[in-house]
Motif scaffolding. Structure first.
Motif, PDB file in Angstrom:
ATOM      1  N   CYS A 138      -4.995  -6.446 -14.952  1.00  8.69           N
ATOM      2  CA  CYS A 138      -6.058  -7.036 -14.122  1.00  8.69           C
ATOM      3  C   CYS A 138      -6.228  -6.236 -12.833  1.00  8.69           C
ATOM      4  CB  CYS A 138      -5.723  -8.493 -13.793  1.00  8.69           C
ATOM      5  SG  CYS A 138      -5.979  -9.645 -15.150  1.00  8.69           S
ATOM      6  N   HIS A 139      -5.109  -5.892 -12.222  1.00 13.23           N
ATOM      7  CA  HIS A 139      -5.150  -5.105 -10.983  1.00 13.23           C
ATOM      8  C   HIS A 139      -5.797  -3.741 -11.234  1.00 13.23           C
ATOM      9  CE1 HIS A 139      -3.929  -3.441  -7.138  1.00 13.23           C
ATOM     10  NE2 HIS A 139      -3.367  -2.420  -7.774  1.00 13.23           N
ATOM     11  N   MET A 175      -9.344  -1.947  -9.856  1.00 16.49           N
ATOM     12  CA  MET A 175      -9.235  -0.654  -9.185  1.00 16.49           C
ATOM     13  C   MET A 175     -10.056   0.415  -9.901  1.00 16.49           C
ATOM     14  SD  MET A 175      -7.375  -1.102  -6.503  1.00 16.49           S
ATOM     15  CE  MET A 175      -6.912   0.565  -6.052  1.00 16.49           C
ATOM     16  N   GLY A 176     -10.766  -0.001 -10.960  1.00 15.58           N
ATOM     17  CA  GLY A 176     -11.648   0.917 -11.670  1.00 15.58           C
ATOM     18  C   GLY A 176     -11.085   1.512 -12.939  1.00 15.58           C
ATOM     19  N   GLN A 177      -9.851   1.142 -13.308  1.00 18.55           N
ATOM     20  CA  GLN A 177      -9.237   1.668 -14.534  1.00 18.55           C
ATOM     21  C   GLN A 177      -9.340   0.602 -15.627  1.00 18.55           C
ATOM     22  OE1 GLN A 177      -5.276   3.119 -13.701  1.00 18.55           O
ATOM     23  NE2 GLN A 177      -5.888   3.896 -11.698  1.00 18.55           N
ATOM     24  N   ARG A 178     -10.391   0.691 -16.413  1.00 16.37           N
ATOM     25  CA  ARG A 178     -10.701  -0.370 -17.377  1.00 16.37           C
ATOM     26  C   ARG A 178     -10.094  -0.061 -18.747  1.00 16.37           C
ATOM     27  NH1 ARG A 178     -17.103  -0.832 -16.644  1.00 16.37           N
ATOM     28  NH2 ARG A 178     -16.894   1.429 -16.756  1.00 16.37           N
ATOM     29  N   HIS A 179      -8.782  -0.174 -18.819  1.00 18.06           N
ATOM     30  CA  HIS A 179      -8.093   0.113 -20.070  1.00 18.06           C
ATOM     31  C   HIS A 179      -7.070  -0.984 -20.346  1.00 18.06           C
ATOM     32  CE1 HIS A 179      -9.940   4.073 -20.303  1.00 18.06           C
ATOM     33  NE2 HIS A 179      -9.610   4.270 -19.035  1.00 18.06           N
ATOM     34  N   GLY A 180      -6.539  -0.975 -21.560  1.00 15.88           N
ATOM     35  CA  GLY A 180      -5.563  -1.985 -21.931  1.00 15.88           C
ATOM     36  C   GLY A 180      -6.230  -3.236 -22.470  1.00 15.88           C
ATOM     37  N   SER A 181      -5.422  -4.135 -22.982  1.00 11.06           N
ATOM     38  CA  SER A 181      -5.927  -5.351 -23.609  1.00 11.06           C
ATOM     39  C   SER A 181      -6.760  -6.196 -22.648  1.00 11.06           C
ATOM     40  CB  SER A 181      -4.748  -6.178 -24.141  1.00 11.06           C
ATOM     41  OG  SER A 181      -5.188  -7.400 -24.673  1.00 11.06           O
ATOM     42  N   ILE A 182      -6.225  -6.456 -21.468  1.00 16.56           N
ATOM     43  CA  ILE A 182      -6.938  -7.273 -20.485  1.00 16.56           C
ATOM     44  C   ILE A 182      -8.146  -6.529 -19.939  1.00 16.56           C
ATOM     45  CG2 ILE A 182      -6.754  -8.500 -18.290  1.00 16.56           C
ATOM     46  CD1 ILE A 182      -5.114  -9.772 -20.456  1.00 16.56           C
ATOM     47  N   GLY A 183      -7.969  -5.242 -19.661  1.00 20.83           N
ATOM     48  CA  GLY A 183      -9.063  -4.440 -19.115  1.00 20.83           C
ATOM     49  C   GLY A 183     -10.266  -4.410 -20.037  1.00 20.83           C
ATOM     50  N   GLU A 184     -10.015  -4.248 -21.332  1.00 22.95           N
ATOM     51  CA  GLU A 184     -11.122  -4.210 -22.291  1.00 22.95           C
ATOM     52  C   GLU A 184     -11.798  -5.569 -22.406  1.00 22.95           C
ATOM     53  OE1 GLU A 184      -9.870  -2.596 -25.999  1.00 22.95           O
ATOM     54  OE2 GLU A 184      -9.573  -0.567 -25.200  1.00 22.95           O
ATOM     55  N   ARG A 185     -11.014  -6.633 -22.347  1.00 17.82           N
ATOM     56  CA  ARG A 185     -11.608  -7.973 -22.395  1.00 17.82           C
ATOM     57  C   ARG A 185     -12.501  -8.225 -21.179  1.00 17.82           C
ATOM     58  NH1 ARG A 185      -7.116  -8.680 -25.581  1.00 17.82           N
ATOM     59  NH2 ARG A 185      -7.214 -10.339 -27.148  1.00 17.82           N
ATOM     60  N   LEU A 186     -12.023  -7.839 -20.015  1.00 15.20           N
ATOM     61  CA  LEU A 186     -12.829  -8.010 -18.806  1.00 15.20           C
ATOM     62  C   LEU A 186     -14.078  -7.135 -18.857  1.00 15.20           C
ATOM     63  CD1 LEU A 186      -9.991  -8.120 -16.107  1.00 15.20           C
ATOM     64  CD2 LEU A 186     -11.400 -10.030 -16.897  1.00 15.20           C
ATOM     65  N   ASP A 187     -13.931  -5.952 -19.428  1.00 20.13           N
ATOM     66  CA  ASP A 187     -15.081  -5.061 -19.566  1.00 20.13           C
ATOM     67  C   ASP A 187     -16.122  -5.672 -20.500  1.00 20.13           C
ATOM     68  OD1 ASP A 187     -16.122  -2.543 -18.651  1.00 20.13           O
ATOM     69  OD2 ASP A 187     -15.975  -1.829 -20.712  1.00 20.13           O
ATOM     70  N   MET A 188     -15.655  -6.297 -21.574  1.00 21.89           N
ATOM     71  CA  MET A 188     -16.579  -6.939 -22.506  1.00 21.89           C
ATOM     72  C   MET A 188     -17.253  -8.160 -21.875  1.00 21.89           C
ATOM     73  SD  MET A 188     -16.629  -5.024 -25.068  1.00 21.89           S
ATOM     74  CE  MET A 188     -17.270  -5.848 -26.499  1.00 21.89           C
TER      75      MET A 188
END
Length: 343
Positions: free
Chosen positions: A187-188, A192-205
């Motif tokens: 999430c952090h 910070m602009g690094q949209r990767h990982g399980s949570i990052g991809e979900r937030l991006d979607m």
């Protein structure tokens, strides 16, 4: 329950898009209707008798899930036909349903209820599915109220016990601690602009859903979101890893993006309208109806929470099993009401 399926089919037909595979999953919810009609005309099939199938399912899922995890060298229980999240979600639904209906009966039923809920939460733990963990934590309040009754004072005691249990689990379980730390870290990184990982991809979607909803607010873009994802990627709004996604990884978000305001209304109708008979039953004076009402509310709550981390009604397995489960619940509730009316 059928509103979402009907909205999707209508959207496809209006677009002259006859690829009904996009409507296949949500329309499976409609099988609850023939199941309900068939079951209300049978005397031997009801939730009280069929609950033992749930008991068997919990341990079969646990055993085979663990077996496949060992064979695949995966630390999370898994199967060949679906991923860990829906697998553990239904294991939780079955365990909660069996516990609520069986514990109150006492004797060996109570023993079986304790065994079932233990097996269900063990599968939940081994799944390492954070979204289902959240659902399991919330729905545990239903379990406590089934055992000790419900009042405002007891609710706050239950809440305190739940928080204490969660804090203890965090400090004493390395698996839980690692998954929570990973979620916080991702999430952090996302913000910070690094949209990767399980949570990052979900937030991006989730952001993708917002962009689509903003552009197509009334009726959405349709269930085939692939062209829009590619367009957003070209604009630099979507990371490459989600370009070929078939949904936006969250039921609320996907309905908003694909069906617009209509989809949001259907989503609300599914949960609010679908939960009303169970809410009514949960506050009735008939103990068996109360139990069925709690089961219906608990299962809806689990599906609702899990739906924020994984597509639910958009998957054939989710929709088919849930529709069958709801058909059985509603028919059992209907027969109870008919028996009460005939007295």
């Amino acid at each position: 329950m059928c509103a979402i399926g009907l909205a999707i089919v209508t959207r496809q037909l209006v677009d002259l898009d006859f690829r009904m595979r996009f409507a296949d999953s949500a329309t499976r919810l409609m099988i609850a209707i023939p199941i309900f009609v068939a079951l209300i005309h049978t005397n031997f099939v009801n939730f009280k008798t069929m609950r033992w199938a749930l008991f068997a399912a919990i341990f079969l899922m646990l055993i085979f899930g663990y077996y496949h995890a060992v064979v695949a060298g995966d630390p999370r229980i898994r199967t060949e036909f679906t991923n860990t999240i829906p697998y553990s979600a239904f294991c939780l639904i079955f365990g909660v349903a069996f516990f609520i209906c069986s514990y109150r009966l006492g004797g060996w039923d109570r023993v079986a209820a304790i065994i079932a809920i233990f097996g269900s939460y063990l599968a939940l733990y081994l799944s390492q599915s954070r979204g289902v963990w959240v659902a399991g934590a919330v729905v545990s309040l239903f379990l406590l109220s089934s055992v000790f009754g419900f009042s405002r004072k007891k609710f706050f005691i239950f809440l305190f016990v739940l928080i204490a249990a969660l804090v203890s689990a965090y400090f004493f379980s390395e698996v839980i601690r690692d998954r929570v730390v990973m979620a916080v870290s991702e999430c952090h990184q996302f913000f910070m602009g690094q949209r990767h990982g399980s949570i990052g991809e979900r937030l991006d979607m989730a952001l993708v859903s917002y962009y689509i909803f903003k552009a197509y607010p009334l009726f959405g873009v349709g269930r085939d979101i692939s062209p829009v994802l590619h367009m957003l990627h070209e604009q630099g709004l979507v990371i490459a890893s989600v370009v070929n996604a078939t949904d936006t990884h969250g039921e609320l978000f996907f309905n908003a993006a694909s069906l617009g305001v209509v989809g949001l209304l259907c989503y609300c109708a599914f949960y609010i309208g679908g939960s009303y008979p169970f809410w009514k039953a949960a506050f009735s004076q008939e103990p068996e109806a109360v139990a069925l009402g709690k089961v219906g509310l608990a299962s809806s709550m689990i599906l609702f929470i899990v739906g924020f981390t994984h597509i639910t009604l958009g998957l054939v397995m989710y929709a088919s099993i849930y529709a069958t489960f709801q058909g059985l619940l509603l028919s059992s509730l209907y027969k109870l009401q008919q028996m009460k009316a005939s007295r």
